[in-house]
Write a protein that holds these residues in place. Structure first.
Motif, PDB file in Angstrom:
ATOM      1  N   ARG A  14     -29.630 -45.634  30.046  1.00  0.00           N
ATOM      2  CA  ARG A  14     -29.945 -44.867  28.782  1.00  0.00           C
ATOM      3  C   ARG A  14     -29.632 -43.522  29.438  1.00  0.00           C
ATOM      4  NH1 ARG A  14     -27.953 -48.167  27.318  1.00  0.00           N
ATOM      5  NH2 ARG A  14     -28.842 -49.688  25.678  1.00  0.00           N
ATOM      6  N   ILE A  15     -29.074 -42.002  28.920  1.00  0.00           N
ATOM      7  CA  ILE A  15     -28.936 -40.992  29.474  1.00  0.00           C
ATOM      8  C   ILE A  15     -29.474 -40.255  29.040  1.00  0.00           C
ATOM      9  CG2 ILE A  15     -27.511 -39.297  30.408  1.00  0.00           C
ATOM     10  CD1 ILE A  15     -25.257 -41.794  30.303  1.00  0.00           C
ATOM     11  N   VAL A  46     -31.236 -42.661  33.179  1.00  0.00           N
ATOM     12  CA  VAL A  46     -30.284 -41.263  33.912  1.00  0.00           C
ATOM     13  C   VAL A  46     -31.391 -39.898  33.636  1.00  0.00           C
ATOM     14  CG1 VAL A  46     -28.923 -40.391  35.144  1.00  0.00           C
ATOM     15  CG2 VAL A  46     -28.326 -42.823  34.523  1.00  0.00           C
ATOM     16  N   VAL A  47     -31.386 -38.669  34.105  1.00  0.00           N
ATOM     17  CA  VAL A  47     -31.508 -37.586  33.427  1.00  0.00           C
ATOM     18  C   VAL A  47     -30.826 -36.698  34.442  1.00  0.00           C
ATOM     19  CG1 VAL A  47     -33.543 -36.524  33.608  1.00  0.00           C
ATOM     20  CG2 VAL A  47     -34.408 -38.588  33.771  1.00  0.00           C
ATOM     21  N   ASP A  48     -30.056 -36.527  32.961  1.00  0.00           N
ATOM     22  CA  ASP A  48     -28.902 -35.409  33.705  1.00  0.00           C
ATOM     23  C   ASP A  48     -29.432 -34.207  33.786  1.00  0.00           C
ATOM     24  OD1 ASP A  48     -26.714 -34.107  33.927  1.00  0.00           O
ATOM     25  OD2 ASP A  48     -25.207 -35.090  32.661  1.00  0.00           O
ATOM     26  N   LEU A  79     -32.525 -39.538  39.324  1.00  0.00           N
ATOM     27  CA  LEU A  79     -31.976 -38.039  38.494  1.00  0.00           C
ATOM     28  C   LEU A  79     -30.037 -37.418  38.722  1.00  0.00           C
ATOM     29  CD1 LEU A  79     -35.480 -35.993  39.143  1.00  0.00           C
ATOM     30  CD2 LEU A  79     -34.503 -37.199  37.512  1.00  0.00           C
ATOM     31  N   CYS A  80     -29.752 -36.699  37.952  1.00  0.00           N
ATOM     32  CA  CYS A  80     -28.226 -36.244  38.806  1.00  0.00           C
ATOM     33  C   CYS A  80     -28.000 -35.152  37.797  1.00  0.00           C
ATOM     34  CB  CYS A  80     -27.530 -36.932  38.330  1.00  0.00           C
ATOM     35  SG  CYS A  80     -26.614 -37.650  36.252  1.00  0.00           S
ATOM     36  N   ASP A 106     -21.847 -40.415  36.939  1.00  0.00           N
ATOM     37  CA  ASP A 106     -21.020 -40.981  37.279  1.00  0.00           C
ATOM     38  C   ASP A 106     -21.297 -42.427  38.928  1.00  0.00           C
ATOM     39  OD1 ASP A 106     -18.906 -41.312  35.643  1.00  0.00           O
ATOM     40  OD2 ASP A 106     -17.987 -40.281  37.101  1.00  0.00           O
ATOM     41  N   GLN A 107     -22.006 -41.844  39.321  1.00  0.00           N
ATOM     42  CA  GLN A 107     -23.111 -42.094  40.450  1.00  0.00           C
ATOM     43  C   GLN A 107     -24.426 -42.634  40.045  1.00  0.00           C
ATOM     44  OE1 GLN A 107     -22.836 -38.511  43.098  1.00  0.00           O
ATOM     45  NE2 GLN A 107     -21.309 -39.233  44.389  1.00  0.00           N
ATOM     46  N   ALA A 108     -24.578 -42.305  39.067  1.00  0.00           N
ATOM     47  CA  ALA A 108     -25.911 -42.336  38.594  1.00  0.00           C
ATOM     48  C   ALA A 108     -26.142 -44.006  38.059  1.00  0.00           C
ATOM     49  CB  ALA A 108     -26.615 -41.691  38.133  1.00  0.00           C
ATOM     50  N   VAL A 109     -25.032 -44.118  37.118  1.00  0.00           N
ATOM     51  CA  VAL A 109     -24.552 -45.333  35.993  1.00  0.00           C
ATOM     52  C   VAL A 109     -24.447 -46.885  37.404  1.00  0.00           C
ATOM     53  CG1 VAL A 109     -23.044 -45.934  34.526  1.00  0.00           C
ATOM     54  CG2 VAL A 109     -23.907 -44.033  33.931  1.00  0.00           C
TER      55      VAL A 109
END
Length: 113
Positions: A14-15, A46-48, A79-80, A106-109
């Protein structure tokens, strides 16, 4: 722009995309959304932070609370997308050592799997 939070799904992750500022007047809203995603059973959040302009100590506190909740549930918090200015704040407070931080969503996912 004060704060806008946008939730999305990417596979099992979940972003939460953050737009604007996390300060004393918006930190509770940010923390509640993070906690909600973790309480709902997301295995990875994922916290963008690509559109984050500023984060205060209140925002860092919400991240620490979410980190503890994630750990207690066996979930990941990644985090990204930080700008250099935001990364400098994380580095200054040694928060960059407490969270996995990657360059892109993308790297975080990919790490969420």
């Amino acid at each position: 722009m004060h704060l806008r939070l946008v939730e999305e799904a990417a596979g099992s992750a979940r972003i939460l995309a953050v737009h604007g500022r996390i300060d004393s007047s918006t930190a509770k809203e940010f923390g509640a959304r993070l906690d909600g995603l973790l309480e709902a059973g997301a295995p990875c959040v994922v916290v963008d932070l690509g559109q984050l302009l500023y984060i205060s100590s209140a925002g860092f506190r919400m991240l620490l609370i979410a980190r503890r909740l994630a750990e207690s549930r066996g979930a990941r918090l990644i985090l990204c997308g930080m700008s250099q200015d935001v990364r400098a704040l994380f580095d200054l407070g040694k928060f960059s050592q407490l969270f996995p931080i990657v360059a892109s969503r993308d790297q975080a996912v990919a790490q969420a799997v």
